[in-house]
Design a protein around this motif. Structure first.
Motif, PDB file in Angstrom:
ATOM      1  N   VAL A 293       0.862  -1.172   0.000  1.00  0.00           N
ATOM      2  CA  VAL A 293       0.000   0.000   0.000  1.00  0.00           C
ATOM      3  C   VAL A 293       0.899   1.223   0.000  1.00  0.00           C
ATOM      4  CG1 VAL A 293      -1.810   1.276   1.194  1.00  0.00           C
ATOM      5  CG2 VAL A 293      -1.737  -1.219   1.362  1.00  0.00           C
TER       6      VAL A 293
ATOM      7  N   ASN B 219      -4.141  11.406   4.478  1.00  0.00           N
ATOM      8  CA  ASN B 219      -4.462  10.598   3.317  1.00  0.00           C
ATOM      9  C   ASN B 219      -3.936  11.280   2.062  1.00  0.00           C
ATOM     10  OD1 ASN B 219      -5.451   8.503   1.901  1.00  0.00           O
ATOM     11  ND2 ASN B 219      -7.582   8.755   2.568  1.00  0.00           N
TER      12      ASN B 219
ATOM     13  N   ARG C 180       1.436   7.999   4.654  1.00  0.00           N
ATOM     14  CA  ARG C 180       0.035   8.239   5.009  1.00  0.00           C
ATOM     15  C   ARG C 180      -0.210   8.033   6.500  1.00  0.00           C
ATOM     16  NH1 ARG C 180      -1.955   5.787  -0.576  1.00  0.00           N
ATOM     17  NH2 ARG C 180      -2.625   7.718  -1.555  1.00  0.00           N
TER      18      ARG C 180
END
Length: 576
Positions: A31, A200, A212
């Motif tokens: 991610v 974000n 993030r």
RNA sequence: GCGAGUGUAGUGUAGUGGUUAUCACCCGACGUUGCCAACGUCGGAACCCGGGUUCAAAUCCCGGCACUCGCACCA
């Protein structure tokens, strides 16, 4: 901005190979913007946080707190984050470029930041705003792009709206009343919090630099804006700092200056800000940041939040160029006032005693509320306040009274009573000002490693040494049996256990059948400062060799002496 | 989010319709070795994910995810 890509790759490859830092959830494809600290990095992170914490606690009037990361919508609305983090994005239907709606409208409408999605769309078409890329006026509907992670408190749909906190600071502000009591209601004092923050990001880049979810550490230092500050006290052990002042300000030139002259020249605008700049600089040195690759850059007036009066970023130079790692901001009374207003609390302030009590002894007209109320109705409250405010009471009634809204009313005889009023004013309430040093811990760790990582030539080959300060090294020492025979392994194992049992020390052992040189190299690469080797002589006289990572010299000392030196971190003295 | 490029053991890489998927470092076991990435033997470990084309896909195509660069974003 020059990025040293080769070095970024070298470091990142090593980090992944040795368990320092790596992209999170790679098992499932990864991610963007999330990272794991591994077995080695986890130690470095924890030690860095501890040094950070003790650096501030040692000032004596700082406490540590810890508050939740899940933060109600209301709190972040009061702090201004909901507004600031809820920009609207709008996409061009022709070329697909994404723009910020409020930026497109800048100059066409007042304060476009305040408009909602429907109003923005209306304004875009009303002013026929063109796409900066393709000059068409064909916009899709604007949509909020929230830089905070939204969530909801409670498992069923109607829970209270909340966000993951974008900074730790709000915890210090919402806990201000408790901290104020803790410090016996005496300014100045500060509170720190070490923890996670969440943003974000639209597109996180630059590895660990923009994440993030990230580690941050913030200090909120509350002061009385009118209190005298002792310059000499604040700038004790003054040292020259690299300063890059606001280029649009009165002192446009970069310079190297000690803090006291910088304060006297008005470059640094507040002595407490200067104090934290110096303390931050010292902390960075302690963590292993190269002093020659640090600079303090002052925000330009339009870069600063509107309420801030001065803000300096500590920038560190590394393989990504100059990166902002710490921000030290004078935030005035903004935060506490904002929360006082939104919450209605009277506790977000401090009491200032007057040097001399003010004794009031006067004859005043005291309002008779039973008469004033019916006579003035809605204005009655204002009338009473105005009556109490007049210093020189007219001698007789009726008399005219000017209200705060400018209108004049007549006070009749039965509305007031003349009375002698005596009381003492000992002080006043005010909202403390806040100086906020905010640290991006991951960025600092990246630069600690970047500055500590040396590639030297050793017998014609490249050799990697991580010259981390002892205090942030992932292990305090590595124990190595020279060979795996004659009882050396067992002896090494028992020495390892002995070191483990000393509070505060975390050693490791590398006992498997690789050559001693290879095991030294493994330890050097991740920055273990001391290699303790158990050899044949150890078996005879109980001495071991201690090898220094940085110069690879060795000394021989007894095991008892070794344990003592490790405990008090005095081994380095033997290598000077 | 847009555009371009890239994705092969733990790390760095070679290969480009049919290979037992290359090499190095690496990791481990055993042996050897009297202190700085030695050596020997043996062992370990990979084609980002999903779909399609094809007799056959790691290789070609499409989509996703991730990374890098440029644009935008970064209170």
């Amino acid at each position: 901005m020059s990025v040293n890509e080769d070095r970024v790759q070298t470091l990142m490859a090593m980090f992944k190979r040795r368990g320092v830092v790596r992209p999170a959830f790679e098992l499932y494809g990864g991610v963007a913007g999330l990272f794991d600290y591994g077995p080695v990095g986890g130690r470095i992170l924890r030690r860095t946080q501890e040094i950070w914490l003790h650096h501030w606690l040692r000032l004596g009037n700082i406490v540590e707190i810890n508050s939740p990361t899940v933060t109600p919508h209301l709190v972040l609305e009061a702090s201004g984050h909901v507004g600031a983090f809820n920009d609207h994005a709008v996409q061009c239907l022709s070329c697909e470029a994404v723009e910020r709606a409020d930026q497109l409208l800048e100059g066409h409408v007042n304060n476009p930041d305040a408009l909602d999605a429907a109003q923005l769309d209306a304004a875009l078409s009303e002013h026929a705003i063109e796409c900066p890329s393709c000059s068409t006026t064909d916009w899709a509907g604007s949509a909020p792009m929230n830089l905070m992670f939204p969530t909801s408190i409670g498992p069923v749909g109607t829970g209270r709206s909340a966000f993951l906190r974008p900074e730790t600071a709000q915890g210090m502000f919402t806990n201000y009343p408790s901290i104020y009591r803790h410090f016996k209601q005496r300014l100045p004092f500060g509170a720190v919090q070490v923890g996670k923050g969440y943003r974000n990001e639209i597109s996180p880049r630059q590895g660990m630099i923009r994440q993030r979810e990230f580690n941050m550490a913030e200090l909120e230092y509350f002061i009385d804006p009118e209190a005298e500050v002792n310059l000499a006290e604040v700038a004790r052990n003054d040292v020259p700092l690299n300063l890059v002042p606001d280029p649009k300000g009165a002192h446009a030139e970069s310079l190297s200056s000690e803090m006291i002259p910088a304060l006297e020249a008005g470059i640094v605008r507040h002595p407490v800000v200067g104090h934290f700049m110096l303390e931050t600089y010292r902390l960075m040195i302690q963590l292993g940041i190269d002093p020659n690759r640090m600079r303090f850059r002052q925000h330009e007036q339009d870069e600063m939040a509107h309420y801030a009066s001065d803000c300096w970023d500590l920038e560190i130079h590394g393989c990504y160029g100059w990166i902002e790692c710490v921000g030290i901001a004078h935030r005035g009374c903004y935060d506490l006032e904002a929360h006082a207003l939104a919450s209605g609390s009277m506790e977000l302030r401090a009491w200032r005693e007057h040097p001399e009590p003010i004794h009031v002894d006067k004859t005043a007209w005291v309002p008779v509320q039973a008469k004033i109320g019916p006579a003035f109705r809605g204005d009655a409250k204002m009338v009473i306040q105005s009556l109490e405010a007049i210093d020189d009471a007219p001698k007789s009634t009726p008399f005219p009274l000017t209200l705060t809204n400018g209108s004049v009313v007549t006070i009749e005889e039965d509305m007031v009573e003349s009375r002698r009023v005596r009381y003492t004013i000992n002080g006043e309430w005010f909202t403390p000002h806040v100086i906020e040093p905010a640290f991006g811990i991951d960025r600092i760790i990246w630069h600690m490693m970047d500055h500590s990582f040396n590639q030297i030539e050793k017998e014609g080959e490249s050799y990697d040494i991580m010259r981390l300060p002892e205090d942030v090294a992932p292990y305090d020492a590595v124990v190595l049996p020279l060979f795996n025979k004659d009882g050396m392994s067992e002896k090494a194992e028992s020495l390892f256990r002995d070191i483990c049992s000393i509070p505060g020390l975390v050693p490791t052992i590398d006992a498997f059948g690789k050559s001693i040189g290879r095991r030294y190299a493994r330890a050097d690469e991740i920055g273990i400062p001391w290699a303790i080797t158990v050899d044949h002589q150890t078996m005879e006289d109980g001495t071991v060799t201690v090898r220094s990572r940085d110069d690879q010299r060795q000394i021989r000392i007894t095991i008892d002496n070794l344990l003592e030196q490790l405990r008090f971190r005095t081994l380095a003295d033997h290598f000077n």
